[in-house]
Write a protein that holds these residues in place. Structure first.
Motif, mmCIF file in Angstrom:
data_model
loop_
_atom_site.group_PDB
_atom_site.id
_atom_site.type_symbol
_atom_site.label_atom_id
_atom_site.label_comp_id
_atom_site.label_asym_id
_atom_site.label_seq_id
_atom_site.Cartn_x
_atom_site.Cartn_y
_atom_site.Cartn_z
ATOM 1 N N GLU A 79 0.990 -1.272 -0.116
ATOM 2 C CA GLU A 79 0.111 0.092 0.262
ATOM 3 C C GLU A 79 0.866 1.243 -0.023
ATOM 4 O OE1 GLU A 79 -2.716 -0.397 3.333
ATOM 5 O OE2 GLU A 79 -3.680 -1.950 2.534
ATOM 6 N N ARG A 80 1.943 1.177 0.802
ATOM 7 C CA ARG A 80 2.815 2.341 0.820
ATOM 8 C C ARG A 80 3.512 2.688 -0.520
ATOM 9 N NH1 ARG A 80 7.358 4.030 5.398
ATOM 10 N NH2 ARG A 80 8.390 5.575 4.107
ATOM 11 N N ALA A 81 3.840 1.434 -1.334
ATOM 12 C CA ALA A 81 4.436 1.634 -2.555
ATOM 13 C C ALA A 81 3.623 2.237 -3.408
ATOM 14 C CB ALA A 81 4.928 0.285 -3.065
ATOM 15 N N ALA A 82 2.410 1.658 -3.303
ATOM 16 C CA ALA A 82 1.137 2.213 -4.356
ATOM 17 C C ALA A 82 0.790 3.781 -4.020
ATOM 18 C CB ALA A 82 -0.040 1.432 -4.136
ATOM 19 N N LEU A 83 0.950 4.194 -2.916
ATOM 20 C CA LEU A 83 0.720 5.586 -2.332
ATOM 21 C C LEU A 83 1.858 6.400 -2.795
ATOM 22 C CD1 LEU A 83 -0.934 5.134 1.191
ATOM 23 C CD2 LEU A 83 -1.841 5.998 -0.854
ATOM 24 N N GLU A 84 3.404 5.964 -2.593
ATOM 25 C CA GLU A 84 4.310 6.789 -3.167
ATOM 26 C C GLU A 84 4.186 6.861 -4.738
ATOM 27 O OE1 GLU A 84 7.692 4.824 -1.496
ATOM 28 O OE2 GLU A 84 7.114 5.578 0.519
ATOM 29 N N LYS A 85 3.776 6.007 -5.367
ATOM 30 C CA LYS A 85 3.717 5.831 -6.955
ATOM 31 C C LYS A 85 2.567 6.912 -7.245
ATOM 32 C CE LYS A 85 2.539 3.338 -11.179
ATOM 33 N NZ LYS A 85 2.296 2.190 -11.472
ATOM 34 N N GLU A 86 1.516 6.973 -6.516
ATOM 35 C CA GLU A 86 0.555 8.096 -6.871
ATOM 36 C C GLU A 86 0.880 9.336 -6.572
ATOM 37 O OE1 GLU A 86 -4.017 9.018 -5.060
ATOM 38 O OE2 GLU A 86 -3.195 6.984 -4.772
ATOM 39 N N LYS A 87 1.897 9.533 -5.244
ATOM 40 C CA LYS A 87 2.313 10.860 -4.973
ATOM 41 C C LYS A 87 3.049 11.382 -5.912
ATOM 42 C CE LYS A 87 4.986 13.296 -1.228
ATOM 43 N NZ LYS A 87 5.539 13.113 -0.148
ATOM 44 N N ARG A 88 3.962 10.310 -6.533
ATOM 45 C CA ARG A 88 4.879 10.995 -7.522
ATOM 46 C C ARG A 88 4.204 11.322 -8.943
ATOM 47 N NH1 ARG A 88 7.902 6.356 -5.804
ATOM 48 N NH2 ARG A 88 6.997 5.086 -7.531
ATOM 49 N N GLU A 89 3.259 10.606 -9.111
ATOM 50 C CA GLU A 89 2.417 11.209 -10.265
ATOM 51 C C GLU A 89 1.827 12.431 -9.947
ATOM 52 O OE1 GLU A 89 1.963 9.632 -13.264
ATOM 53 O OE2 GLU A 89 3.746 8.348 -12.516
ATOM 54 N N LEU A 90 1.092 12.635 -8.923
ATOM 55 C CA LEU A 90 0.607 13.886 -8.400
ATOM 56 C C LEU A 90 1.367 15.034 -8.254
ATOM 57 C CD1 LEU A 90 -1.932 12.857 -5.611
ATOM 58 C CD2 LEU A 90 -2.369 13.620 -8.033
#
Length: 143
Positions: A79-90
């Motif tokens: 979940e953290r990896a997914a959130l970090e990926k989403e944060k990078r995209e944002l």
């Protein structure tokens, strides 16, 4: 009490045990630990009506506490990896809000629709702010 010393000495001397004793001890080793009174009370409270052996077995069993913690840790890591990926995209997305000139509710502008962003929004932003802001210390340009 003098006899107690003699009996302790007898107990400490080696005595022959049957082979089944050694097989049992090999398959079921004894673990001895020292605890503070406070730690023992916490352990007794945690184990409830289970014996110490049953409680420790329940912790390390395949569906025990450690296994559940490991599954939760793995899930949280993904979940953290997914959130970090989403944060990078944002972080790649340019965005801002302005109030609607008609109703006053915020309008969200972002760069996800690149054509609209590059052809409509950016040129208007550049035009709107080009004369308003300068670096601190730069001489003001008079029009």
């Amino acid at each position: 009490m003098a006899n107690s010393t003699a009996s302790n000495k007898d107990v400490n001397e080696k005595r022959p045990y049957p082979p089944s004793y050694y097989k049992y001890r090999e398959k079921n080793p004894t673990i001895s630990i020292k605890l503070t009174k406070k730690t023992k009370e916490a352990l007794d409270k945690a184990r409830g009506k289970l014996s110490y052996s049953e409680f420790l077995k329940s912790i390390v069993a395949t569906d025990g506490v450690f296994a559940r913690f490991e599954r939760q840790r793995a899930q949280l890591a993904s979940e953290r990896a997914a959130l970090e990926k989403e944060k990078r995209e944002l972080n790649k997305t340019e965005h801002f809000t302005i109030p609607c000139s008609s109703c006053g509710k915020p309008l969200l502008f972002d760069s996800q629709n690149e054509k609209f962003w590059n052809e409509k929004v950016k040129p208007l932003l550049k035009k709107a702010f080009s004369d308003e802001f300068i670096h601190e210390g730069d001489p003001e340009v008079s029009s």
